[in-house]
Design an enzyme around this catalytic site. Structure first.
Site, short mmCIF file in Angstrom:
data_model
loop_
_atom_site.label_atom_id
_atom_site.label_comp_id
_atom_site.label_asym_id
_atom_site.label_seq_id
_atom_site.Cartn_x
_atom_site.Cartn_y
_atom_site.Cartn_z
N ASP A 12 5.74 -10.40 -13.46
CA ASP A 12 4.93 -9.28 -13.93
C ASP A 12 5.86 -8.16 -14.39
OD1 ASP A 12 5.77 -7.95 -11.55
OD2 ASP A 12 4.08 -8.83 -10.48
N THR A 21 -0.30 -15.51 -2.00
CA THR A 21 -1.16 -16.68 -2.24
C THR A 21 -0.58 -17.63 -3.27
OG1 THR A 21 -2.41 -15.51 -3.95
CG2 THR A 21 -3.23 -15.34 -1.67
N GLN A 58 0.86 -1.19 0.00
CA GLN A 58 0.00 0.00 0.00
C GLN A 58 0.90 1.24 0.00
OE1 GLN A 58 -3.23 -0.17 2.95
NE2 GLN A 58 -2.72 -2.33 3.27
N LYS A 94 0.68 -9.83 -16.98
CA LYS A 94 -0.54 -10.36 -16.35
C LYS A 94 -1.57 -9.27 -16.15
CE LYS A 94 0.80 -9.61 -11.51
NZ LYS A 94 1.12 -10.21 -10.21
N THR A 145 0.10 -16.01 -8.77
CA THR A 145 0.88 -15.50 -9.91
C THR A 145 2.06 -16.41 -10.22
OG1 THR A 145 0.27 -13.20 -9.45
CG2 THR A 145 2.25 -13.56 -10.75
#
Length: 313
Positions: free
Chosen positions: A172, A226, A100, A195, A229
């Site tokens: 990415d 997670t 963030q 992506k 990707t």
């Protein structure tokens, strides 16, 4: 050279004690005596059980979930300030909330800046961290920031594998700069994955930019959460003819279904540092310790020496 053992102390929060103990072993000093008292409602209190007056303190605590880890660190900093420590150095191997780092849509917080402000107001004099998700987060602080890189332990590991047809890949476009540095150091080609996300933590589409046929591919990232990707990229590269696919990342977040995804994917192995502990069982996960790297940085900070030689790339 001064006898620095008399002037500095290392303490640890609950969740990062495993790493702090390794750092102290490398420094040849005992881990400081800190007690965290927990109450039935979830509140807790921090107390230093030895004198820290006039000492340089190094407080080791990664701020991975849950938020208790950050609150522990803030209370440690406040207690140290009120106990007249000479300097308070926050050693945060994994800096949480770093994703963030900007307003990417209306009406959202900038969590990385908020955490930086909390640490500064609490009273740190220096931050020692590793592989921030975005380099510009260093500018959120008004105190010195020593930004280390997990490549210091990961690159020697990759070099020792002696892969014949090595190709470095970025999962990415945002990680292209990091992957390019790895490719330059290892003198090998670079490929990219483009992506698009359906939503946070969910990849909709992915395409490979570059040739991976008959190559030994190593996917480079800063963290794996997670594993959606990284495993999707590995599977696509294997389908495109890659001979083998590995992944390396600094921070082993590995939340939710990550372990199962990695185990069932085309990845031969995935290599992390130990900035975050990994308790789940997955035969493909390997962790390399950054304790010596942090210990050497602490040693150099104590003795006012340059840390630039710590950086491989």
């Amino acid at each position: 050279m001064k006898d620095d053992k008399k002037d500095f102390l290392v303490f640890s929060g609950t969740a990062t004690r495993y790493l702090a103990e390794k750092i102290c072993a490398s420094l040849g000093c005992p881990l400081g005596n800190l007690v965290i008292t927990r109450f039935s409602d979830g509140e807790f209190a921090v107390s230093f059980e030895e004198s820290i007056r006039g000492r340089d303190l190094f407080l080791v605590q990664s701020t991975f979930p849950n938020s208790d880890n950050l609150m522990e660190l803030l209370l440690m900093i406040d207690a140290a300030k009120r106990a007249s420590a000479r300097t308070i150095n926050a050693v945060i191997p994994y800096f949480g909330w770093a994703r963030q780092d900007r307003k990417d849509k209306p009406r959202v917080s900038i969590g990385a800046k908020l955490v930086a402000d909390l640490l500064s107001v609490a009273g740190i004099d220096r931050l020692i961290t590793m592989d921030l998700h975005a380099d510009q987060i260093q500018g959120f602080f008004d105190v010195p920031v020593d930004h280390l890189y997990g490549s210091g332990v990961i690159l020697p590991y990759l070099a020792n594998l002696k892969l014949e047809n090595l190709v470095i890949a970025s999962p990415d476009v945002g990680g292209a700069k990091r992957a390019k540095s790895f490719a330059k150091y290892l003198d090998c080609p670079l490929v990219l994955c483009n992506k698009t996300r359906a939503r946070a933590n969910v990849v909709a589409e992915m395409q490979i930019i570059g040739d991976v046929k008959d190559k030994d591919v190593v996917i480079v990232d800063d963290m794996v959460d997670t594993a959606g990707t990284i495993t999707k990229a590995a599977n696509i590269m294997k389908e495109a003819g890659a001979r083998s696919v590995r992944a390396v990342a600094s921070h082993c977040v590995m939340s939710g279904p990550a372990s199962e995804r990695v185990q069932e994917s085309a990845l031969e192995e995935i290599v992390f540092t130990d900035s975050i502990p990994y308790a789940q069982r997955c035969a493909k996960v390997k962790q390399l310790s950054v304790a010596d790297m942090f210990a050497e940085t602490i040693r150099r900070v104590i003795n006012n020496e340059s840390i630039s030689s710590q950086y491989i790339i």
